[in-house]
Design a protein around this motif. Structure first.
Motif, PDB file in Angstrom:
ATOM      1  N   TYR A  39     -47.621   9.989  -1.341  1.00  0.00           N
ATOM      2  CA  TYR A  39     -46.551   9.752  -0.370  1.00  0.00           C
ATOM      3  C   TYR A  39     -45.511  10.865  -0.391  1.00  0.00           C
ATOM      4  O   TYR A  39     -44.972  11.243   0.645  1.00  0.00           O
ATOM      5  CB  TYR A  39     -45.867   8.416  -0.645  1.00  0.00           C
ATOM      6  N   GLY A  40     -45.204  11.380  -1.573  1.00  0.00           N
ATOM      7  CA  GLY A  40     -44.214  12.447  -1.663  1.00  0.00           C
ATOM      8  C   GLY A  40     -44.642  13.689  -0.909  1.00  0.00           C
ATOM      9  O   GLY A  40     -43.827  14.356  -0.259  1.00  0.00           O
ATOM     10  N   ILE A  91     -45.610   6.532   5.765  1.00  0.00           N
ATOM     11  CA  ILE A  91     -44.182   6.440   5.448  1.00  0.00           C
ATOM     12  C   ILE A  91     -43.632   5.082   5.864  1.00  0.00           C
ATOM     13  O   ILE A  91     -42.812   4.484   5.157  1.00  0.00           O
ATOM     14  CB  ILE A  91     -43.415   7.577   6.144  1.00  0.00           C
ATOM     15  N   ASN A  92     -44.099   4.558   7.005  1.00  0.00           N
ATOM     16  CA  ASN A  92     -43.665   3.230   7.445  1.00  0.00           C
ATOM     17  C   ASN A  92     -44.127   2.137   6.486  1.00  0.00           C
ATOM     18  O   ASN A  92     -43.417   1.148   6.251  1.00  0.00           O
ATOM     19  CB  ASN A  92     -44.190   2.939   8.847  1.00  0.00           C
ATOM     20  N   ASN A  93     -45.333   2.305   5.943  1.00  0.00           N
ATOM     21  CA  ASN A  93     -45.830   1.331   4.966  1.00  0.00           C
ATOM     22  C   ASN A  93     -44.938   1.287   3.732  1.00  0.00           C
ATOM     23  O   ASN A  93     -44.671   0.221   3.177  1.00  0.00           O
ATOM     24  CB  ASN A  93     -47.264   1.665   4.560  1.00  0.00           C
ATOM     25  N   LEU A  94     -44.475   2.463   3.295  1.00  0.00           N
ATOM     26  CA  LEU A  94     -43.545   2.512   2.169  1.00  0.00           C
ATOM     27  C   LEU A  94     -42.239   1.819   2.519  1.00  0.00           C
ATOM     28  O   LEU A  94     -41.650   1.109   1.702  1.00  0.00           O
ATOM     29  CB  LEU A  94     -43.262   3.965   1.780  1.00  0.00           C
ATOM     30  N   HIS A 101     -37.518   6.482   2.900  1.00  0.00           N
ATOM     31  CA  HIS A 101     -37.221   7.882   2.605  1.00  0.00           C
ATOM     32  C   HIS A 101     -36.140   8.437   3.529  1.00  0.00           C
ATOM     33  O   HIS A 101     -35.298   9.232   3.095  1.00  0.00           O
ATOM     34  CB  HIS A 101     -38.488   8.733   2.744  1.00  0.00           C
ATOM     35  N   ILE A 102     -36.181   8.047   4.794  1.00  0.00           N
ATOM     36  CA  ILE A 102     -35.229   8.582   5.759  1.00  0.00           C
ATOM     37  C   ILE A 102     -33.798   8.246   5.365  1.00  0.00           C
ATOM     38  O   ILE A 102     -32.868   9.016   5.628  1.00  0.00           O
ATOM     39  CB  ILE A 102     -35.531   8.048   7.171  1.00  0.00           C
ATOM     40  N   ALA A 206     -39.053  12.514  -4.985  1.00  0.00           N
ATOM     41  CA  ALA A 206     -39.632  11.417  -4.207  1.00  0.00           C
ATOM     42  C   ALA A 206     -40.602  10.610  -5.054  1.00  0.00           C
ATOM     43  O   ALA A 206     -40.652   9.379  -4.969  1.00  0.00           O
ATOM     44  CB  ALA A 206     -40.348  11.974  -2.981  1.00  0.00           C
ATOM     45  N   ARG A 207     -41.355  11.312  -5.886  1.00  0.00           N
ATOM     46  CA  ARG A 207     -42.308  10.626  -6.758  1.00  0.00           C
ATOM     47  C   ARG A 207     -41.584   9.694  -7.725  1.00  0.00           C
ATOM     48  O   ARG A 207     -42.025   8.581  -7.983  1.00  0.00           O
ATOM     49  CB  ARG A 207     -43.120  11.657  -7.534  1.00  0.00           C
ATOM     50  N   SER A 208     -40.462  10.148  -8.267  1.00  0.00           N
ATOM     51  CA  SER A 208     -39.682   9.313  -9.178  1.00  0.00           C
ATOM     52  C   SER A 208     -39.217   8.042  -8.487  1.00  0.00           C
ATOM     53  O   SER A 208     -39.250   6.954  -9.060  1.00  0.00           O
ATOM     54  CB  SER A 208     -38.480  10.105  -9.701  1.00  0.00           C
ATOM     55  N   LEU A 209     -38.803   8.186  -7.232  1.00  0.00           N
ATOM     56  CA  LEU A 209     -38.354   7.028  -6.454  1.00  0.00           C
ATOM     57  C   LEU A 209     -39.494   6.039  -6.236  1.00  0.00           C
ATOM     58  O   LEU A 209     -39.325   4.823  -6.404  1.00  0.00           O
ATOM     59  CB  LEU A 209     -37.814   7.519  -5.101  1.00  0.00           C
TER      60      LEU A 209
END
Length: 223
Positions: A39-40, A91-94, A101-102, A206-209
């Motif tokens: 995802y990142g 990204i929407n699935n996340l 993220h936005i 982003a990966r950490s998040l």
């Protein structure tokens, strides 16, 4: 596909999996195998889209999907039909899992030429069209860039009609107060990544998040 590749199997094969896939992408510090979430990397393309408005590939996406590239407006039912749509679908699935993220991207206004007055998030935590919906509806141009809209001597001159009393008129005056406080700079607009404002967006941040929110983690680091 990554899971199949990791265990050495083809798409149709059924091989034994010795480690749960949810644990594989997690970092080694969190008892995972450190493969990393994809995802990142996918969101990095969205970040590039926001920051590279002059690039040809960005302009192509805007011609197909609109000026915002459907980053803030697309629903999952309209995605997955092309490469860009597949990225936004992921990204929407996340976002549906609580990771938006936005929301970690904030607009830094320079000359305001490549930022949209109504639709971009640049003043507050949501677009101005959501904060002042009644004024947005009567504006003659929904695609103003910030530079052009802020520099107007008479903001009422671009409305289809004069603001009516009550809530609508109060919204108009509130909007005027925001515009008066904007100071444009002789530099391009940019975006900031709130998790690391110094470096900007990084796949590691982003990966950490993502790891902390959705991946299976443990208390002991993987040796």
């Amino acid at each position: 596909m990554r899971n199949k590749f990791f265990i050495g199997g083809d798409i149709g094969d059924k091989k034994m999996t010795w480690v749960k896939w949810d644990k594989c992408p997690a970092s080694k510090q969190d008892s995972g195998l450190g493969i990393g979430s994809i995802y990142g990397l996918l969101f990095k393309w969205v970040w590039r889209f926001l920051n590279a408005r002059l690039d040809l590939w960005v302009q192509v996406i805007q011609c197909i999907h609109g000026l915002d590239g459907c980053v803030n407006s697309a629903s999952n039912s309209s995605l997955k039909r092309n490469t860009w749509g597949a990225i936004l679908y992921s990204i929407n699935n996340l976002k549906q899992k609580g990771i938006d993220h936005i929301s970690f991207c904030s607009h830094k206004v320079g000359n305001g030429i490549y930022s949209r007055f109504w639709s971009d998030i640049w003043c507050g935590e949501r677009p101005l069209k959501a904060t002042f919906p009644r004024i947005y509806l009567i504006d003659s141009d929904k695609n103003w860039n910030i530079g052009s809209r802020v520099c107007l001597n008479d903001s009422s001159s671009v409305l289809r009609r004069s603001p009516q009393g009550g809530v609508e008129l109060n919204h108009f005056y509130d909007l005027l107060n925001i515009i008066r406080g904007i100071s444009l700079k002789n530099q391009r607009d940019s975006w900031q990544w709130s998790m690391d404002s110094a470096k900007g967006y990084t796949v590691a941040s982003a990966r950490s998040l993502i790891d902390s929110a959705i991946l299976e983690t443990g208390s002991e680091a993987t040796q």
